[in-house]
Structure formats: C-alpha cells, structure tokens
Design an enzyme around this catalytic site. Structure first.
Site, PDB file in Angstrom:
ATOM      1  N   ASN A 114       1.437 -16.214   3.700  1.00  0.00           N
ATOM      2  CA  ASN A 114       0.792 -17.312   4.359  1.00  0.00           C
ATOM      3  C   ASN A 114      -0.688 -17.820   4.005  1.00  0.00           C
ATOM      4  OD1 ASN A 114       0.850 -19.034   6.682  1.00  0.00           O
ATOM      5  ND2 ASN A 114      -0.680 -17.833   7.832  1.00  0.00           N
ATOM      6  N   GLY A 115      -0.854 -17.760   2.613  1.00  0.00           N
ATOM      7  CA  GLY A 115      -2.195 -18.121   2.112  1.00  0.00           C
ATOM      8  C   GLY A 115      -2.198 -19.551   1.656  1.00  0.00           C
ATOM      9  N   GLY A 116      -1.165 -20.228   1.594  1.00  0.00           N
ATOM     10  CA  GLY A 116      -1.256 -21.850   1.354  1.00  0.00           C
ATOM     11  C   GLY A 116      -1.611 -22.692   2.191  1.00  0.00           C
ATOM     12  N   GLN A 190      -5.921 -11.657   2.204  1.00  0.00           N
ATOM     13  CA  GLN A 190      -5.721 -11.111   0.717  1.00  0.00           C
ATOM     14  C   GLN A 190      -7.036 -11.484   0.219  1.00  0.00           C
ATOM     15  OE1 GLN A 190      -3.332 -15.189  -0.528  1.00  0.00           O
ATOM     16  NE2 GLN A 190      -3.847 -13.921  -2.163  1.00  0.00           N
ATOM     17  N   GLY A 219      -3.603 -15.051  -6.105  1.00  0.00           N
ATOM     18  CA  GLY A 219      -2.228 -15.195  -6.108  1.00  0.00           C
ATOM     19  C   GLY A 219      -1.600 -13.908  -5.306  1.00  0.00           C
ATOM     20  N   ASP A 250       7.130 -20.434   3.480  1.00  0.00           N
ATOM     21  CA  ASP A 250       7.664 -21.877   3.493  1.00  0.00           C
ATOM     22  C   ASP A 250       9.316 -21.762   3.083  1.00  0.00           C
ATOM     23  OD1 ASP A 250       7.583 -21.424   0.699  1.00  0.00           O
ATOM     24  OD2 ASP A 250       6.280 -23.533   0.428  1.00  0.00           O
ATOM     25  N   LYS A 389       8.494 -27.418  -0.394  1.00  0.00           N
ATOM     26  CA  LYS A 389       7.574 -27.697  -1.496  1.00  0.00           C
ATOM     27  C   LYS A 389       7.000 -29.222  -1.306  1.00  0.00           C
ATOM     28  CE  LYS A 389       7.648 -23.355  -2.891  1.00  0.00           C
ATOM     29  NZ  LYS A 389       6.703 -22.501  -2.585  1.00  0.00           N
TER      30      LYS A 389
END
Length: 501
Positions: A114-116, A190, A219, A250, A389
């Site tokens: 869930n870092g994006g 992260q 990453g 996603d 995306k």
C-alpha cells in the site's frame, strides 16, 4: 490482534559496518554522511528507527558499489525457461471451499502493498483510496473480502498494510472507519531511503527531514526487512501464523485462494509465486526462469539491451509474475536474520527539479524466490490478475463485464468469451476526474473485443459497445456519443455534437 498497530523498532548497532570501510573511500564518505543525518535526530524511538534504516541503506549502497565494479552482467546464454517442476498448473491443484480450510486460514495473514500514490491517475493521496466500483475504494473491497472470509470460515485472518511515508498518515486515518468490521487491521511502514548523486554516490539529503524529492521508498522488495523491523513478523509467528499472502492493493483479482493455501501446507514450500499466461499487453512483466540450475525472477530492467526484444517474445517467455505471493513467515525471519537476503538491485536513474542526476536503489519482492526452499510458481487463471493501473483498467472494472460480490469481482457469465477486451483510452481520459466527466454511465461492453478512444470524446448514458470500436476526434474536433447508441464494429471520426433530449 490490536487495531492499526504502530510499528516498533529496535536499535541496530552499525559499528561493525562502519569499521569495514576504508577511510577516504566512497563507502567511508557515505557512512560519514549517514551518521551525520542520524546525529541530527533527538534520542528516542524515532532515532532508533531512522538509524536502522540508514544502516540498511548503507548495506544496500555498498553492495551496489561493489557490484558496479566487480559483478558480471547477466549471461543471456544461461537464461532458460523454467523447469517443469518450477511452475505447476493451478488446474492440477485440488479445489477447496473456504469453510473446508478453516484450520489453515487461522494460520494465514494477508498483506497488501500500500505504498503507492494515485498521482498517475490524477488523484491525491494513497492509490488504495481511489473509488473503483460502486463508490467503493480498493481498501473498501479488500476489507469486504477479508471480512467475508472470516465470516464463512470462522477463522481470524488479519489484514496488514505495508505503507510508505507517502501513504501512512492518510491510511492511518482511513482505516479507522473499519473499526466495527470483522477484521483486524495492522499497518507498518516500509523504509525511507535517501536518493544519492549519480556522480559522487553521496546522499542529496542534508537533514533527516522528509523534504520532497530527497527521499524515496525503495520498492516492495523492502518488505522483508521492514516487516521484521516493525515487530509484526515476530508477533504473527507468536500468534501461530505460518503463512502470509502478499499482493498489490490495486490487484482486484488477488483474493485468498483455498486451493493454493492447501498446496502450501501440503508441499511445505516456503514461497509460491502466482504467475499467469503472458499476452502482448504483458510483455514487460517479470518472468520465472532457470539460471544456472536455479529458479530466478527475471525483470526487464535486468535484461541486456541486445536481448530486450527476445525477452518480450510471448512464445519464449510464456508466463509473468502477478506479484501474488504466498510466503512462509518463519522462513522470512530466518533469511532476514542471516543478512544474506540480497535481492537483485534495480538501479533507477532520476533527475531532481534542479537538474541533479540521482539514483534510487530498489528491489522487487518477487526476486526473493531464489532464497526460499521449495520455491516455485503456480500458473493461475487470468482472473487472479486484475490490476487497475490506469483509467483504461478502471473502465473495465466499472462496467457490466464484472459482477461484484463480497468485495470480489467476477467475470459476468453473460460474457460469451472469457477474455478481457483490449481498451486504450487517450490522454483526455488519463485523470480519473476527466474520465468520470466523459461518461454519464459506464457503457455496456459484454460483447466488446477492442476499444480505442482518442481526442475530445464524451459518452452519454446507455451506450453499448460491441466488437471492435475505434473513436477518433482529431485536434480541435469533438465527438458526442448519444444516449442509447449501439456501436458494433464501428469507426467514428470527425466532429459530432449531439444533444440529449
């Protein structure tokens, strides 16, 4: 398990790594800069956490500097397709119902990457907060899936979110709305690493403050160490959990599959990667290979330029990594503790706003496949890979092509062919708000094979698209597709303005 458990970190002594650097060398200069950043932090847990991250970053950059001098490029002659035993067919697994694997589910946790951010789709905040179906977000659907899973099986499967420093604050607020749901939600962050100059290899950050453009999340391969550092890995093991199912937040097709879970238990495999058949739309996706007799994940960034076209050939590399991963928790703990958990480096060249050439060192979570005992792939149906995306993907998941039940999307049984249409929406549709403004209601696409739309085009309500449809509004032109229109194998171009009455 407590709701939204905040990370805890322990101080890591970096003295051994400092003493291994020769004074005056690049590694020593990097270590001095990192220590300078650490010393600016006040004593306490935040400093301990930051110090551990800088130690991990130092280990990463020293490996990069060593490999830059001494490592040999990938030998393409040694690249082979996976051995038969390295990828098994999903259809050969014994199919199970959720209620029949309840004891195994009690040993499982689900982790979403869930870092994006949603910036590429024109949205602010975490991508997981974008509404994707019936007013519900990625995170809403994920919570529904886990809640249904726990309800049907009677198990207690927790949901874990790996955030980045970009998404943590907003996500921590969002998850509060799930307090009354039958699912335990935990989060951890992260790492946050400094970008460094391409010429000097020194960090561009002069303070530990989170100044935009100076720091980056390295990453999703950072999952293993960050997970261990947070204390959650040990906590899950203490609670009797044995496996974790990892996927991108996603990917709407990444749900807990009882057949694969049973397979993990039956085979004692420490790592299973879900792969699926490659199409022309997936030519850049990483693939499982055999390299010198060892199973590896090969990413396009690792392929020598002379062989990129070869890598993209569907006939040679027939599968790609969905990033749905099933991993043994104790194996993660063992490998992280060994400090030999070196994942293939992805060297990402960037340019800052002031024109400085910088480097980000990143790793991919799937690259760890080579380190786990019994690691292999399972070739799953395409339905388990349903990422969003772009707005072209959003067009598909909001349409009548899919039905929604308990947070999970299913292909509409009325669809004659079980393949997904190819959809290419132009730049006018790139941002979510622009996309929504151009469709009064989602078109009906049960019989659609291919759709291309470019230029200033708007769709009214109750539009049906069938076969191959191409709509092109040239520069300065505008096309309105009227209410109730049925386009079957049509090409529409020019300038068309219609008003609904």
């Amino acid at each position: 398990m407590p709701q939204d458990r905040r990370p805890s970190f322990t101080r890591h002594n970096s003295q051994d790594m400092r003493s291994s650097s020769a004074p005056g060398g690049v590694e020593h200069a990097v270590r001095v800069d990192l220590d300078g950043l650490i010393n600016q932090m006040p004593n306490g847990p935040d400093k301990d956490k930051f110090s551990k991250e800088m130690d991990d970053f130092y280990r990463l950059i020293t490996r990069y500097l060593h490999e830059k001098k001494h490592s040999k490029p990938l030998d393409w002659e040694k690249v082979r397709g996976p051995k038969p035993e390295d990828v098994i067919a999903y259809k050969d697994l014994e199919q199970k119902e959720l209620k029949n694997v309840a004891p195994l589910l009690n040993k499982l946790a689900v982790l979403k990457l869930n870092g994006g951010l949603g910036t590429t789709m024109g949205c602010v905040g975490p991508k997981s907060a974008i509404e994707v179906r019936d007013g519900q977000t990625f995170l809403d659907l994920t919570v529904q899936q886990i809640e249904y899973l726990n309800q049907v099986s009677g198990a207690d499967v927790p949901l874990i979110l790996m955030n980045s420093f970009n998404t943590d604050e907003d996500t921590s607020k969002i998850v509060q709305k799930y307090n009354n749901h039958n699912v335990s939600i935990c989060t951890f962050n992260q790492s946050r690493y400094p970008r460094f100059k391409a010429d000097s290899n020194l960090p561009i950050a002069h303070t530990p403050d989170n100044k935009p453009g100076f720091w980056y999340p390295p990453g999703h391969g950072d999952l293993y160490e960050s997970f261990a550092n947070s204390g959650l890995l040990d906590q899950l093991i203490e609670e009797g959990k044995e496996w974790i199912f990892v996927s991108n937040v996603d990917n709407l097709g990444a749900t807990v599959d009882p057949a694969i879970l049973q397979h993990m238990a039956d085979t004692d495999a420490e790592f299973v990667m879900e792969v699926t058949d490659k199409t022309k739309a997936d030519i850049k996706g990483g693939t499982i290979i055999d390299y010198d007799g060892q199973i590896r994940l090969l990413e396009i960034a690792q392929v020598p330029k002379a062989h990129v076209d070869d890598f993209k050939r569907v006939k040679k590399f027939k599968i790609f990594n969905t990033n749905n991963l099933w991993i043994n928790l104790k194996a993660i703990k063992r490998l992280v503790a060994s400090q030999k958990f070196d994942l293939d480096l992805i060297v990402n060249h960037k340019t800052t706003d002031d024109g400085t050439a910088v480097i980000q060192l990143e790793t991919a979570v799937g690259a760890a496949i080579k380190h786990f005992a019994g690691a292999h792939g399972v070739n799953v149906p395409r339905s388990r890979f349903l990422p969003v995306k772009s707005t072209s993907d959003l067009f598909l998941v909001t349409s009548d092509l899919y039905l929604l039940e308990n947070g999970q999307l299913y292909m509409n049984p009325k669809r004659t062919f079980k393949t997904v249409p190819v959809v290419k929406l132009g730049d006018h549709f790139k941002k979510v708000n622009d996309y929504l403004a151009r469709f009064k209601t989602p078109p009906q696409i049960l019989e659609l094979d291919h759709l291309t739309v470019t230029g200033d085009v708007c769709f009214s309500s109750d539009v049906t698209l069938e076969g191959t449809v191409i709509i092109v509004a040239n520069y300065g032109a505008h096309i309105d597709i009227p209410r109730g229109a049925i386009l079957n194998d049509k090409v529409v171009s020019g300038d068309l303005r219609l008003l609904d009455h």
